[in-house]
Design an enzyme around this catalytic site. Structure first.
Site, PDB file in Angstrom:
ATOM      1  N   TYR A   1       0.825  -1.206   0.000  1.00 35.15           N
ATOM      2  CA  TYR A   1       0.000   0.000   0.000  1.00 35.15           C
ATOM      3  C   TYR A   1       0.865   1.265   0.000  1.00 35.15           C
ATOM      4  CZ  TYR A   1      -4.320  -2.612   0.631  1.00 35.15           C
ATOM      5  OH  TYR A   1      -5.394  -3.438   0.435  1.00 35.15           O
TER       6      TYR A   1
ATOM      7  N   GLU B   1      -7.934  -7.490   5.394  1.00 35.00           N
ATOM      8  CA  GLU B   1      -7.079  -8.517   4.792  1.00 35.00           C
ATOM      9  C   GLU B   1      -6.296  -9.276   5.860  1.00 35.00           C
ATOM     10  OE1 GLU B   1      -5.005  -6.085   1.936  1.00 35.00           O
ATOM     11  OE2 GLU B   1      -6.930  -5.579   1.013  1.00 35.00           O
TER      12      GLU B   1
END
Length: 394
Positions: free
Chosen positions: A98, A140
């Site tokens: 990310y 996640e």
């Protein structure tokens, strides 16, 4: 929740950012893949990059999330986040990635919008990004832990136990863990990722719905997609993979899962979208469910209808099961009202049903509209779409 100052800035700049998102996302991917070519080679779907659908999906999800933050600040768009998180988990996306995405996405935003990106604007959109990213990372993380893969690596080697030709375009594979261990638990409606090494050395990944599991094996079906390069993995599986071969497969993921309630259920599919529905029907039949189950399918013709026998077999085993099939080009003596496209208005559908849809996006939109018109609660209508979800935020 956005800070008040950031919310005001995002609200004011959302039209400009939203209007430029079509320029920002291609530039972002160009920058990302230039810096990290291994991501295009081994993680991102090259076919979806080539046809632009992945870029459209990213643009839609960012715009939808930002809009939700400013229009409904007290409600997090969990349905959208869950769908993205399950797909990320099936690919093995990690928290560190990310930051990589952030670097290149914001570089693209600055390059496209130029001086309009003041420090205040940059800070506000940075807040949007990390609210979305951290929410996904948290979901996640939980998914990985549930899969017994806390490090984000749920991949295992499976051996192909059997391969069955369903139609000229569809093959079903039964696979079992090569290490001799048990198959992972899964919920009807979920999928697995399959990673294959192609002739150019790329290790591309695609998702395939589970159509059931039996005797220590998982079963999934693959439709061969002709064209360049969108069908490179499906063609590889069809032409290269035989019984005894090894495949690298993820744990099962997917947010569209058959619920455990006792109220009626409506399963609506078209084409290869039948696969998650067959998985749900297999589970309902195996458990001897007494729910009213209405399975509806549309296809080009009988020869193209994968799992046609299973559809009749499973609904026939259910105490209150029924199936309805439409063919565009019927090869048998079918009534005129069941020729052409699926028409849900022709059926008596219970308004308290939970509905699951899978098929091409135009089909999904038409089917959902008919279900809502029939009186079903929109919140009880769930859909699965193969490939990038271009319905996100719609």
């Amino acid at each position: 929740m956005l800070s008040p100052k950031a919310a005001e800035t995002v609200r004011a700049t959302l039209p400009a950012v939203g209007g430029a998102i079509g320029e920002i996302t291609p530039l972002f991917y160009d920058k990302l893949f230039a810096a990290h070519p291994e991501l295009l080679r081994d993680l991102f779907n090259r076919g979806n990059q080539a046809n632009g659908t992945q870029r459209q999906a990213l643009a839609g999800s960012i715009a939808a999330f930002a809009t939700a933050l400013v229009e409904h600040p007290d409600v997090r768009p969990d349905a959208m986040l869950a769908r993205i998180a399950h797909k990320h988990a099936s690919l093995g996306v990690t928290a560190a990635q990310y930051r990589v995405v952030h670097t290149h996405l914001f570089a693209a935003i600055v390059e496209v919008l130029g001086d309009a990106v003041t420090p205040e604007v940059a800070a506000a959109w940075d807040e949007v990004y990390w609210l979305m990213a951290n929410a996904l990372i948290a979901i996640e993380k939980r998914l990985y832990e549930e899969a017994g893969a806390a490090d984000g690596n749920s991949w295992r080697e499976y051996r192909v136990r059997s391969r069955q030709t369903e139609t000229a375009e569809v093959a079903a594979f039964a696979v079992q863990p090569a290490d001799g261990g048990p198959v992972p638990a899964f919920r009807p409606g979920q999928y697995v990722s399959v990673q294959v090494e192609l002739a150019d050395g790329a290790r591309q990944i695609r998702q395939y719905s589970l159509v059931g599991g039996d005797e220590g094996a998982l079963r999934f079906a693959v439709k061969r997609v002709d064209g360049e390069p969108a069908g490179e993995v499906s063609r590889h599986l069809h032409t290269e993979v035989r019984e005894g071969d090894l495949l690298r497969i993820s744990a099962p993921f997917g947010d569209v899962q058959l619920d455990s309630a006792e109220r009626p259920v409506v399963l609506v599919s078209a084409g290869i979208g039948c696969t998650p529905m067959i998985g749900m029907l297999a589970d309902l039949a195996a458990r001897g469910s007494e729910r009213r189950v209405i399975a509806v399918h549309g296809d080009r013709d009988p020869a193209s209808h994968a799992f046609r026998a299973e559809l009749e077999q499973y609904t026939g085993k259910l105490a209150a099961g029924e199936s309805h099939v439409w063919y565009e080009q019927p090869a048998d003596d079918r009534p005129a009202e069941r020729t052409g496209f699926v028409d849900l208005a022709a059926l008596d559908l219970p308004t308290d049903a939970t509905a699951y849809l899978c098929g091409p996006l135009p089909f999904l939109r038409a089917a959902r509209a008919q279900l809502v018109e029939a009186g079903l609660n929109p919140a009880d209508i769930h859909y699965e779409v193969f490939g990038p979800d271009l319905w996100l935020g719609a």
